[in-house]
Write a protein that holds these residues in place. Structure first.
Motif, short mmCIF file in Angstrom:
data_model
loop_
_atom_site.label_atom_id
_atom_site.label_comp_id
_atom_site.label_asym_id
_atom_site.label_seq_id
_atom_site.Cartn_x
_atom_site.Cartn_y
_atom_site.Cartn_z
N GLY A 115 0.76 -1.34 -0.12
CA GLY A 115 -0.30 0.08 -0.45
C GLY A 115 1.07 0.89 -0.18
O GLY A 115 1.64 1.18 0.24
N SER A 116 0.45 1.91 -1.34
CA SER A 116 1.31 3.86 -1.19
C SER A 116 0.59 4.41 -0.84
O SER A 116 1.06 5.79 -1.05
N SER A 117 -1.15 4.48 -0.52
CA SER A 117 -1.96 5.39 -0.24
C SER A 117 -2.72 5.32 0.46
O SER A 117 -2.79 3.94 0.70
N TYR A 118 -3.41 6.29 1.52
CA TYR A 118 -4.53 5.65 3.02
C TYR A 118 -5.39 5.09 1.46
O TYR A 118 -6.12 5.25 1.57
N GLY A 119 -5.22 3.92 3.37
CA GLY A 119 -6.32 2.89 2.51
C GLY A 119 -6.80 2.22 1.57
O GLY A 119 -7.01 1.66 1.21
N GLU A 120 -5.41 2.34 0.39
CA GLU A 120 -5.23 1.33 -0.66
C GLU A 120 -4.44 0.53 -0.19
O GLU A 120 -3.08 0.18 -0.26
N ILE A 121 -5.00 -0.99 0.06
CA ILE A 121 -4.02 -2.05 0.81
C ILE A 121 -4.03 -3.17 -0.14
O ILE A 121 -5.36 -3.33 -1.05
N ASP A 122 -3.34 -3.41 -1.13
CA ASP A 122 -3.79 -4.76 -2.25
C ASP A 122 -3.84 -6.52 -1.11
O ASP A 122 -2.55 -6.67 -0.52
N LEU A 123 -5.13 -6.38 -0.50
CA LEU A 123 -5.10 -7.67 -0.52
C LEU A 123 -4.25 -9.02 -0.97
O LEU A 123 -3.59 -9.62 0.56
N GLU A 124 -3.98 -9.39 -1.61
CA GLU A 124 -3.93 -10.57 -2.63
C GLU A 124 -2.67 -10.49 -2.42
O GLU A 124 -1.74 -11.26 -1.65
N ALA A 125 -1.59 -8.95 -2.27
CA ALA A 125 -0.42 -9.53 -1.90
C ALA A 125 0.28 -8.98 -0.55
O ALA A 125 0.90 -9.85 -0.01
N GLN A 162 -10.77 -2.99 7.23
CA GLN A 162 -9.77 -4.00 8.81
C GLN A 162 -10.45 -5.15 8.93
O GLN A 162 -9.37 -6.06 8.75
N GLU A 163 -11.57 -5.41 8.85
CA GLU A 163 -12.22 -7.27 9.02
C GLU A 163 -11.31 -7.18 7.26
O GLU A 163 -11.36 -9.22 8.31
N GLN A 164 -11.53 -7.66 6.59
CA GLN A 164 -11.17 -7.90 5.34
C GLN A 164 -9.26 -8.53 5.56
O GLN A 164 -8.96 -9.40 5.73
N VAL A 165 -8.31 -7.61 6.47
CA VAL A 165 -7.39 -7.76 6.86
C VAL A 165 -7.27 -8.34 7.60
O VAL A 165 -5.94 -9.46 7.29
N ALA A 166 -8.37 -8.39 8.34
CA ALA A 166 -7.59 -9.30 10.19
C ALA A 166 -8.31 -10.93 9.47
O ALA A 166 -7.36 -11.86 10.13
N GLU A 167 -8.91 -10.82 8.42
CA GLU A 167 -8.67 -12.24 7.65
C GLU A 167 -7.77 -13.23 7.58
O GLU A 167 -7.55 -13.98 7.02
#
Length: 347
Positions: A115-125, A162-167
């Motif tokens: 992630g390189s911008s606030y809230g932009e997180i590549d969940l697969e990566a 956040q819940e997606q990340v917690a998975e």
């Protein structure tokens, strides 16, 4: 920041809402229990029976079969843990780790920048980096220091993300409030729980450097020069930070730095248009290194050019760095240098 909350009006690029069902099939089994009113101890970790546990600043206890070794998380906190010897497997934040001063001099070749911008997180990566835990910070919603239960951690757009990340892995949250001196100690407790020897070696040496830098800052701040930290944008004007709301600045204020009170009723910032900028003079301006205008661009604004600090060329970088002894000692040494050379130029 400073880590710090983004000023209102700074656009956030939202991550896509892809439903990554594959994440649920990764077979990651973790035990995370939310501690309610019956559990208020967030001072550190207690070893689980045959395993590992840590209670974070939200009262959430993360339990794992063994101590985590693969750590991912928000740039600010990940950088602090790295300063204690814990290299992250993945990072995300307001900017890319490659552009973040907190990682200056680090070899990032083995770190997944997800992630390189606030809230932009590549969940697969992030999932591919296979973290054992994910660390982040959280800010209060106002000067009271309160953090409502539905507040998402810093770096996440909302609870759903956040819940997606917690998975992918359990999240450990450190509250960024009060003085950075307390937050630093909390991060040391986390590092200790993660297996770092915090009583000697790197951490002990860094603590000694921090204490020395603190004494030096107190000495140089005794000159009384006034300091104003700002975030400046051409479109939205002048955002002035309130030292008491920013843990990093609050620490420096405790050590004697004379921060200007920017006024206003809001939390963390007081914002004014360019026409009002001359009404907020200071001897020194600290300009944000994240997203803010450069010193040259600020000085080119007709109203800003009237400020005593700009007329005296007393503009210096305001670095958002992690809550750890290493980073804070280094920046306090820089700040001491700025204050020692600055002159009082306001009435």
């Amino acid at each position: 920041m400073i880590m710090h909350p983004l000023p209102e009006g700074v656009p956030l690029r939202r991550t896509s809402r892809r439903l990554l069902g594959g994440l649920l099939a990764l077979g990651m089994t973790v035990a995370v229990s939310a501690c309610g009113e019956e559990s208020t101890d967030t001072t550190g970790s207690e070893p689980a029976e045959g395993g590992w546990s840590f209670t974070d600043d939200l009262g959430t206890t993360v339990e794992l079969p063994e101590a985590p070794t693969r750590i991912a998380g928000l740039n600010d906190l990940a950088a602090s843990l790295w300063n204690y010897g814990l290299e992250p497997v993945a990072t995300f934040g307001q900017t890319s780790a490659e552009d973040d001063v907190a990682f200056e001099g680090r070899d990032l070749s083995d770190v997944a920048i997800v992630g390189s911008s606030y809230g932009e997180i590549d969940l697969e990566a992030l999932a591919a980096a296979d973290p054992d835990v994910i660390v982040t910070t959280i800010y209060p919603v106002d000067s009271s220091g309160e953090i409502p239960a539905d507040t998402a951690g810093y770096g996440f757009t909302d609870q759903a993300q956040q819940e997606q990340v917690a998975e992918i892995a359990p999240i450990i949250t450190i509250a960024y409030r009060g003085s950075a001196a307390d937050v630093i100690e909390r991060v040391v407790e986390l590092a200790d729980a993660l297996g770092v020897d915090t009583g000697s070696g790197t951490v002990a040496d860094a603590r000694a450097d921090f204490e020395t830098a603190s004494e030096e800052l107190t000495e140089t701040a005794s000159s009384g020069v006034s300091v104003l930290p700002v975030f400046a944008t051409e479109a939205d004007g002048w955002w002035m930070a309130k030292a008491s709301d920013d843990p990093q600045l609050a620490l420096y204020q405790e050590l004697g730095v004379n921060f200007v009170d920017p006024g206003g009723d809001g939390y963390f910032w007081n914002s004014v248009g360019w026409e009002e900028v001359p009404n907020h003079p200071s001897d020194v301006l600290l300009y944000s290194l994240r997203f803010s205008m450069t010193p040259e661009e600020i000085a080119a604004q007709p109203t800003a050019a009237l400020l005593p600090a700009i007329e005296a060329a007393q503009l210096y970088p305001w670095k958002y760095i992690g809550p750890d002894y290493v980073a804070q000692a280094a920046y306090m040494e820089e700040l001491s240098g700025y204050l020692s050379e600055a002159q009082r130029v306001t009435g």
